[in-house]
Write an enzyme that holds these catalytic residues in place. Structure first.
Site, mmCIF file in Angstrom:
data_model
loop_
_atom_site.group_PDB
_atom_site.id
_atom_site.type_symbol
_atom_site.label_atom_id
_atom_site.label_comp_id
_atom_site.label_asym_id
_atom_site.label_seq_id
_atom_site.Cartn_x
_atom_site.Cartn_y
_atom_site.Cartn_z
ATOM 1 N N CYS A 13 0.876 -1.178 0.000
ATOM 2 C CA CYS A 13 0.000 0.000 0.000
ATOM 3 C C CYS A 13 0.914 1.228 0.000
ATOM 4 O O CYS A 13 2.001 1.181 -0.588
ATOM 5 C CB CYS A 13 -0.965 -0.036 1.193
ATOM 6 S SG CYS A 13 -0.170 -0.268 2.806
ATOM 7 N N ARG A 19 -3.274 -1.000 5.535
ATOM 8 C CA ARG A 19 -3.920 -2.023 4.704
ATOM 9 C C ARG A 19 -3.042 -3.249 4.451
ATOM 10 O O ARG A 19 -3.488 -4.386 4.664
ATOM 11 C CB ARG A 19 -4.344 -1.402 3.353
ATOM 12 C CG ARG A 19 -5.429 -0.360 3.503
ATOM 13 C CD ARG A 19 -5.570 0.496 2.264
ATOM 14 N NE ARG A 19 -4.432 1.396 2.083
ATOM 15 C CZ ARG A 19 -4.292 2.241 1.071
ATOM 16 N NH1 ARG A 19 -5.199 2.279 0.116
ATOM 17 N NH2 ARG A 19 -3.243 3.044 1.018
ATOM 18 N N ASP A 130 -8.269 3.842 1.828
ATOM 19 C CA ASP A 130 -7.245 4.135 2.828
ATOM 20 C C ASP A 130 -7.914 4.491 4.163
ATOM 21 O O ASP A 130 -8.617 5.494 4.237
ATOM 22 C CB ASP A 130 -6.421 5.322 2.299
ATOM 23 C CG ASP A 130 -5.298 5.708 3.222
ATOM 24 O OD1 ASP A 130 -5.162 5.095 4.291
ATOM 25 O OD2 ASP A 130 -4.556 6.636 2.857
HETATM 26 P P1 4NP Z 1 -1.614 2.477 4.316
HETATM 27 O O1 4NP Z 1 -2.240 3.785 4.997
HETATM 28 O O2 4NP Z 1 -1.064 2.910 2.980
HETATM 29 O O3 4NP Z 1 -2.777 1.544 4.207
HETATM 30 O O4 4NP Z 1 -0.536 1.976 5.262
HETATM 31 C C1 4NP Z 1 -1.547 4.981 5.086
HETATM 32 C C2 4NP Z 1 -0.592 5.143 6.051
HETATM 33 C C3 4NP Z 1 0.079 6.340 6.151
HETATM 34 C C4 4NP Z 1 -0.196 7.374 5.281
HETATM 35 C C5 4NP Z 1 -1.153 7.209 4.301
HETATM 36 C C6 4NP Z 1 -1.826 6.012 4.211
HETATM 37 N N1 4NP Z 1 0.491 8.608 5.404
HETATM 38 O O5 4NP Z 1 0.203 9.533 4.626
HETATM 39 O O6 4NP Z 1 1.373 8.737 6.268
#
Ligand code: 4NP
Length: 165
Positions: A13, A19, A130
């Site tokens: 991700c 995720r 997200d």
């Molecule tokens: P992930 O969620 O991609 O599902 O791990 C996120 C985690 C952190 C961030 C964005 C999405 N961020 O912008 O820091």
């Protein structure tokens, strides 16, 4: 060294804290429950370096405890690299934007870098939304999607690689 057939599977991700750690844990649970855990090497990663070295988000840890009965607090975020793209058999993106980012890495090809929701039969979208910064219901929704997708993904991989069974 074992010469038993094995597939190397990467889930990814953006941050590797919400995720994809759940996708990794769910898929591992699926293959273990079918008694073929040793046929798979499973990891997760993020296309960004924002959270490298961190444990999964509290929301992901909570939903994994509640619905998978698994403690995923030991998992640590890593960034997806050219080397991963070259070494893993299949890499499954949580959304289209991160798939596009991965396709820019050295050695990337469209056929091995896929969207996890290709394997979701609910027809409610192409991206795993997200949940970062969201509440329990967002993490539950992510879990629902990944639960459906990982089951069908495993069926698909076993059909395509009958030597694994
Ligand atoms: P992930 O969620 O991609 O599902 O791990 C996120 C985690 C952190 C961030 C964005 C999405 N961020 O912008 O820091």
């Amino acid at each position: 060294m074992s010469d038993q057939p094995r597939l190397d599977i990467m889930f990814f991700c953006l941050g590797n804290i919400c995720r994809s750690p759940l996708a990794e844990a769910l898929f591992r649970e699926r293959v273990q429950s079918r008694g073929i855990g040793d046929r798979f090497h499973i990891e997760s990663s993020g296309t960004s370096n924002y959270h490298v070295g961190e444990a999964p988000d509290p929301g992901s840890q909570k939903v994994a405890r509640k619905r998978l009965k698994r403690d995923i607090s030991h998992q640590r975020a890593q960034q997806l690299t050219d080397q991963h793209v070259q070494d893993f058999d299949y890499l499954f993106a949580m959304d289209r934007s991160n798939r596009r980012r991965a396709l820019r890495l050295e050695g990337a090809d469209e056929s091995r870098i896929r969207l996890i929701r290709e394997f979701d039969d609910s027809d409610t979208g192409e991206d795993v939304p997200d949940p970062y910064g969201g509440g329990d219901s967002q993490f539950d929704l992510v879990f629902d999607i990944l639960e459906r997708s990982s089951e069908r993904l495993l069926d698909h991989l076993l059909e395509r690689h009958p030597e694994l069974q």
